[in-house]
Design an enzyme around this catalytic site. Sequence first.
Site, mmCIF file in Angstrom:
data_model
loop_
_atom_site.group_PDB
_atom_site.id
_atom_site.type_symbol
_atom_site.label_atom_id
_atom_site.label_comp_id
_atom_site.label_asym_id
_atom_site.label_seq_id
_atom_site.Cartn_x
_atom_site.Cartn_y
_atom_site.Cartn_z
ATOM 1 N N GLY A 1 75.136 45.170 34.996
ATOM 2 C CA GLY A 1 74.997 44.676 33.493
ATOM 3 C C GLY A 1 74.303 45.564 32.509
ATOM 4 N N GLN B 1 70.758 48.080 25.028
ATOM 5 C CA GLN B 1 70.486 49.196 25.902
ATOM 6 C C GLN B 1 70.944 50.463 25.594
ATOM 7 O OE1 GLN B 1 71.183 46.455 29.630
ATOM 8 N NE2 GLN B 1 69.631 47.898 30.270
ATOM 9 N N CYS C 1 66.451 47.235 36.211
ATOM 10 C CA CYS C 1 67.293 47.260 34.807
ATOM 11 C C CYS C 1 67.346 48.796 34.731
ATOM 12 C CB CYS C 1 66.392 46.779 33.766
ATOM 13 S SG CYS C 1 66.909 46.831 32.210
ATOM 14 N N LEU C 2 68.739 49.135 33.820
ATOM 15 C CA LEU C 2 68.897 50.431 33.520
ATOM 16 C C LEU C 2 67.946 51.196 32.567
ATOM 17 C CD1 LEU C 2 72.844 50.247 33.385
ATOM 18 C CD2 LEU C 2 71.435 51.512 35.122
ATOM 19 N N HIS D 1 69.575 37.529 32.742
ATOM 20 C CA HIS D 1 69.122 38.753 32.285
ATOM 21 C C HIS D 1 69.353 39.732 31.246
ATOM 22 C CE1 HIS D 1 67.339 42.673 34.130
ATOM 23 N NE2 HIS D 1 68.133 43.435 33.003
ATOM 24 N N GLU D 2 70.949 39.935 31.002
ATOM 25 C CA GLU D 2 71.605 40.472 30.110
ATOM 26 C C GLU D 2 71.389 39.658 28.631
ATOM 27 O OE1 GLU D 2 72.272 43.440 30.634
ATOM 28 O OE2 GLU D 2 72.247 43.089 32.713
ATOM 29 N N HIS E 1 68.087 40.323 26.774
ATOM 30 C CA HIS E 1 68.141 41.696 26.266
ATOM 31 C C HIS E 1 68.623 41.510 24.584
ATOM 32 C CE1 HIS E 1 67.360 44.963 28.949
ATOM 33 N NE2 HIS E 1 68.266 44.312 29.745
#
Length: 160
Positions: free
Chosen positions: A47, A52, A91-92, A133-134, A137
């Site tokens: 995701g 991000q 997470c990226l 989670h996304e 963000h």
Amino acid sequence: MALRNLVLEDDPLIRKTCRPVDEITPRIIKLLDDMADTMYFEGRGIGIAAPQVGVLRRIFIVDVGDEHGLIEFINPEILETSGSQIDGEGCLSVPGKTCEVERPEYVKIKALNRNGEEFVLEAEELLARCICHENDHLDGILFIDKSVDGKIYKADSAED
Ligand code: ZN
């Protein structure tokens, strides 16, 4: 294929609240495509959210490897949640770190797709976790803010 640079946890941009998308322009479509390229790059993510990659708009995409495949969410709104699950996340934007996070077991969410059509999706387990989670963000919230035991660990594998 176009990769975008990732905004990392120490960048103030990752803590901003994102604005809704007013109009799905070719620029937004390109953003969605680039987000997918960036997420799939080296198979790193399941995701990614627009902030991000430095775009403060309410957009995220997920692909947890299930029958849904890639799902794009524009102006998402979580309608309902229930239950609870605790598992490790990554997470990226927070490379090399993981912690246990409590999420709903079930979420019902509505959003627009890239054609501007509204859809409602019900998700459970990993997909529900990934969506939450996304979605966080978009309000500048990172998973490390939600560690169930307050601890952050060193990670080496899957990130989202
Ligand atoms: Zn993330």
